[in-house]
Design a protein around this motif. Sequence first.
Motif, mmCIF file in Angstrom:
data_model
loop_
_atom_site.group_PDB
_atom_site.id
_atom_site.type_symbol
_atom_site.label_atom_id
_atom_site.label_comp_id
_atom_site.label_asym_id
_atom_site.label_seq_id
_atom_site.Cartn_x
_atom_site.Cartn_y
_atom_site.Cartn_z
ATOM 1 N N TYR A 1 0.811 -1.223 0.000
ATOM 2 C CA TYR A 1 0.000 0.000 0.000
ATOM 3 C C TYR A 1 0.837 1.262 0.000
ATOM 4 O O TYR A 1 0.340 2.347 -0.256
ATOM 5 C CB TYR A 1 -0.970 -0.009 1.181
ATOM 6 C CG TYR A 1 -0.293 -0.162 2.510
ATOM 7 C CD1 TYR A 1 0.106 0.961 3.220
ATOM 8 C CD2 TYR A 1 -0.048 -1.416 3.057
ATOM 9 C CE1 TYR A 1 0.741 0.834 4.430
ATOM 10 C CE2 TYR A 1 0.582 -1.550 4.273
ATOM 11 C CZ TYR A 1 0.978 -0.429 4.953
ATOM 12 O OH TYR A 1 1.613 -0.544 6.153
ATOM 13 N N GLN A 2 2.142 1.145 0.308
ATOM 14 C CA GLN A 2 2.978 2.342 0.353
ATOM 15 C C GLN A 2 3.605 2.664 -0.995
ATOM 16 O O GLN A 2 4.354 3.637 -1.100
ATOM 17 C CB GLN A 2 4.109 2.157 1.365
ATOM 18 C CG GLN A 2 3.645 1.812 2.744
ATOM 19 C CD GLN A 2 4.793 1.404 3.624
ATOM 20 O OE1 GLN A 2 5.878 1.118 3.143
ATOM 21 N NE2 GLN A 2 4.544 1.376 4.926
ATOM 22 N N THR A 3 3.311 1.837 -2.013
ATOM 23 C CA THR A 3 4.029 1.963 -3.278
ATOM 24 C C THR A 3 4.038 3.391 -3.814
ATOM 25 O O THR A 3 5.061 3.898 -4.254
ATOM 26 C CB THR A 3 3.409 1.030 -4.320
ATOM 27 O OG1 THR A 3 3.409 -0.279 -3.785
ATOM 28 C CG2 THR A 3 4.195 1.044 -5.609
ATOM 29 N N GLU A 4 2.887 4.062 -3.782
ATOM 30 C CA GLU A 4 2.788 5.380 -4.414
ATOM 31 C C GLU A 4 3.200 6.511 -3.492
ATOM 32 O O GLU A 4 3.139 7.666 -3.854
ATOM 33 C CB GLU A 4 1.348 5.618 -4.890
ATOM 34 C CG GLU A 4 0.775 4.535 -5.793
ATOM 35 C CD GLU A 4 1.437 4.515 -7.157
ATOM 36 O OE1 GLU A 4 2.122 5.484 -7.490
ATOM 37 O OE2 GLU A 4 1.272 3.513 -7.868
ATOM 38 N N TYR A 5 3.583 6.176 -2.256
ATOM 39 C CA TYR A 5 3.875 7.243 -1.291
ATOM 40 C C TYR A 5 5.330 7.651 -1.337
ATOM 41 O O TYR A 5 6.209 6.849 -1.652
ATOM 42 C CB TYR A 5 3.507 6.793 0.119
ATOM 43 C CG TYR A 5 2.033 6.903 0.366
ATOM 44 C CD1 TYR A 5 1.491 8.078 0.843
ATOM 45 C CD2 TYR A 5 1.174 5.847 0.073
ATOM 46 C CE1 TYR A 5 0.140 8.200 1.053
ATOM 47 C CE2 TYR A 5 -0.179 5.958 0.273
ATOM 48 C CZ TYR A 5 -0.688 7.144 0.767
ATOM 49 O OH TYR A 5 -2.032 7.264 0.959
ATOM 50 N N SER A 6 5.556 8.899 -0.998
ATOM 51 C CA SER A 6 6.931 9.393 -0.971
ATOM 52 C C SER A 6 7.044 10.429 0.136
ATOM 53 O O SER A 6 6.036 10.853 0.707
ATOM 54 C CB SER A 6 7.276 10.039 -2.314
ATOM 55 O OG SER A 6 6.418 11.125 -2.520
ATOM 56 N N SER A 7 8.262 10.785 0.429
ATOM 57 C CA SER A 7 8.523 11.874 1.363
ATOM 58 C C SER A 7 7.834 11.708 2.710
ATOM 59 O O SER A 7 7.765 10.607 3.239
ATOM 60 C CB SER A 7 8.119 13.194 0.704
ATOM 61 O OG SER A 7 8.379 14.256 1.569
ATOM 62 N N MET A 8 7.259 12.777 3.250
ATOM 63 C CA MET A 8 6.732 12.740 4.610
ATOM 64 C C MET A 8 5.565 11.778 4.775
ATOM 65 O O MET A 8 5.404 11.150 5.826
ATOM 66 C CB MET A 8 6.295 14.156 5.046
ATOM 67 C CG MET A 8 7.394 14.958 5.695
ATOM 68 S SD MET A 8 8.488 14.012 6.737
ATOM 69 C CE MET A 8 7.561 13.977 8.244
ATOM 70 N N SER A 9 4.715 11.670 3.750
ATOM 71 C CA SER A 9 3.573 10.757 3.897
ATOM 72 C C SER A 9 4.088 9.320 4.037
ATOM 73 O O SER A 9 3.523 8.525 4.788
ATOM 74 C CB SER A 9 2.620 10.902 2.723
ATOM 75 O OG SER A 9 3.314 10.878 1.512
ATOM 76 N N PHE A 10 5.176 9.016 3.348
ATOM 77 C CA PHE A 10 5.790 7.699 3.492
ATOM 78 C C PHE A 10 6.376 7.541 4.898
ATOM 79 O O PHE A 10 6.204 6.499 5.550
ATOM 80 C CB PHE A 10 6.877 7.536 2.426
ATOM 81 C CG PHE A 10 7.650 6.265 2.535
ATOM 82 C CD1 PHE A 10 7.063 5.056 2.221
ATOM 83 C CD2 PHE A 10 8.961 6.271 2.967
ATOM 84 C CE1 PHE A 10 7.766 3.875 2.323
ATOM 85 C CE2 PHE A 10 9.677 5.096 3.077
ATOM 86 C CZ PHE A 10 9.076 3.902 2.762
ATOM 87 N N ALA A 11 7.009 8.616 5.365
ATOM 88 C CA ALA A 11 7.622 8.561 6.697
ATOM 89 C C ALA A 11 6.566 8.365 7.780
ATOM 90 O O ALA A 11 6.809 7.702 8.782
ATOM 91 C CB ALA A 11 8.419 9.835 6.966
ATOM 92 N N LEU A 12 5.379 8.932 7.561
ATOM 93 C CA LEU A 12 4.314 8.770 8.548
ATOM 94 C C LEU A 12 3.920 7.306 8.675
ATOM 95 O O LEU A 12 3.643 6.809 9.769
ATOM 96 C CB LEU A 12 3.100 9.606 8.175
ATOM 97 C CG LEU A 12 3.167 11.093 8.517
ATOM 98 C CD1 LEU A 12 1.858 11.760 8.159
ATOM 99 C CD2 LEU A 12 3.451 11.287 9.983
ATOM 100 N N TYR A 13 3.873 6.598 7.528
ATOM 101 C CA TYR A 13 3.590 5.162 7.598
ATOM 102 C C TYR A 13 4.644 4.422 8.403
ATOM 103 O O TYR A 13 4.358 3.551 9.208
ATOM 104 C CB TYR A 13 3.520 4.562 6.189
ATOM 105 C CG TYR A 13 2.145 4.649 5.626
ATOM 106 C CD1 TYR A 13 1.093 3.968 6.227
ATOM 107 C CD2 TYR A 13 1.876 5.409 4.511
ATOM 108 C CE1 TYR A 13 -0.178 4.061 5.740
ATOM 109 C CE2 TYR A 13 0.607 5.501 4.012
ATOM 110 C CZ TYR A 13 -0.412 4.828 4.626
ATOM 111 O OH TYR A 13 -1.672 4.920 4.156
#
Lengths: 389, 235
Positions: free
Chosen positions: A240-252
């Motif tokens: 589910y994190q495939t499309e995430y980057s930067s801070m939104s990824f870090a939040l996960y």
Amino acid sequence: MTSFFTYRFGLPYGWAWTLATLMDILLIALPLMLAVAMIIYADRKIWAAMALRRGPNVVGPLGLLQSFADGLKVFLQETIIPSAANKTLFLIAPIITFTVALIVWAVVPFDARAALADINVGLLYVLAASSLGVYGIILAGWSSNSKYPFFSAIRAAAQMVSYEVAIGFVLISIVLWSGSFNLTNIVEAQKGVLGTPVNGFFLNPLLFPMAVVFFISSLAETQRAPFDLTEAESELVAGYQTEYSSMSFALYWLGEYANVILMCALNATLFWGGYLPPFDWAPLYVVPGIIWLFIKILVFFFLFSWVKATVPRYRYDQLMRLGWKIFLPLSLFWVFLISGVLMMTRVGTECAPENRVYTKQYLYDDGRPRYPTDGVCQAARVNQLEKRS
Amino acid sequence: MATVGKAQSPRTLPPTHLTVKRRTDSEGPQKTVIQALAFYLFAAIVIASAALTITSRNPVHAVLWLILAFFNAAGLMVLVGAEFIAMLLVIVYVGAVAVLFLFVVMMLNIDFAELRAGFARYAAIGAVFAVGLAAEIMLAFGAWSAGKIELARRAAPTPDTISNIQALGMVLYTRYLFVFEGAGLVLLVAMIGAIVLTHRERSGSRKQNISRQNARRPQDATRNTQPTVGAGVEL
């Protein structure tokens, strides 16, 4: 802390309470973030040691600052939002994951009566809040508008819903045995289990199997290996994190590890004595409860990492089989078994009429009960508590 | 530290904690202000998100608004002191039912415009249902506010001496035992019904039998042969 604000600054009770609660929240959340950074480092180090590698060793002494360097890196990266994504939900999803990972900490007791919210439905709150975690993942998968995240989201939803059932039954057996939903009371009920000087329900042969089920289910609930099918990189890229980057990824990232620490804390609190020292021996109580809890959390985290480093990933049908065909019947049977044992040993004493406590709406105006057989036997409950401890 | 509802302290803790402290108005007007603020916040969000649930075009958004409504309704219940019901609302509706809703809605891709097409045709029947429901709510409220006993009940939504869960268990497992177990039976029947409806015996699928796999030894599965050149092996 409320009284501190009331007396020191002369604030009225309401505002002092609000301020004190905000301070408490910060006192939990900020060290937690630091703990997450260090625990990510610990995870990598343990994993590396088991694979005969060195692990992070470049940034800072012994690589201690690696997590902070990684955090800074993602912070400086560009936030990419896929043009076909549902923007609002795409941004809300990691926030949900992160928030949910934090709010459960409100009821975790760090010492006797040292929980942010010492509520009498604490365990239900844990169950309620942890069942929200799935939304962050489902929404991420759906709003990304991409196939792999969506598959991953569906897997995650099915997995979390399945294992929550087993966790629910495990919690019920704990509640039955300790006679309370309040986490502090549950910890206090673990003092000197079965007449031994050991603190912790794990020593109780009736509850030990539940401790094992809870540990495995908590691995599944946090999507750690061997149940990390939602981010099985050989099948689903990064899930589910495939499309995430930067801070939104870090939040996960942060939310995931905060959840892992939380599950370690819950394992410790529910079965291994929480903030109590391992033995019911007076000198050990000199050490503050939070230290004991912290040690137990670290031991459980080591177990989590150990499992991650050594156990191969489950296949999806095996995961479902374990949840529905093994854990669910086992824990359900165990609830019956435990309540049966409790029926035989604790309940059954006749309650004297003067010990019965009635709900107000079932009393006549003159205070006579409308249905005399209703009512909770208060005195008997106190006796039971005394008998147990 | 903050105490929501009541916490029953174990015997071993210092006696100052043994007194159950309820959030009452006597703790100062500020606390009531905070409660009132919380009430209006929760109530406003419930109403707004309920309205958005029925008006939003995207079905996934509708479900999410519904979840927000559930959540804030749970907040309202905590405010009136029914923390057990609040937690159950979150666990059952938000944690399980709404997840499945969301699941189905995401998979089905329902076209709401198509569903709205029949609006005029069903408007009359819908209005009848709406009037009926409104009348029921009115009646319920009427019964709620009438009579001395009901007034007393309204004054004491939760008993002061025992916890929420005990109070509920007390009436559910004594006065309403058969109704309660009947409800459980209905749920069981619904569950079995769902299983019966969706279960199908698939022929030709190769299921894994783990105990059989574990019982299998090399000598059952392999054999040594020495084929001559170009002869191959009979299987």
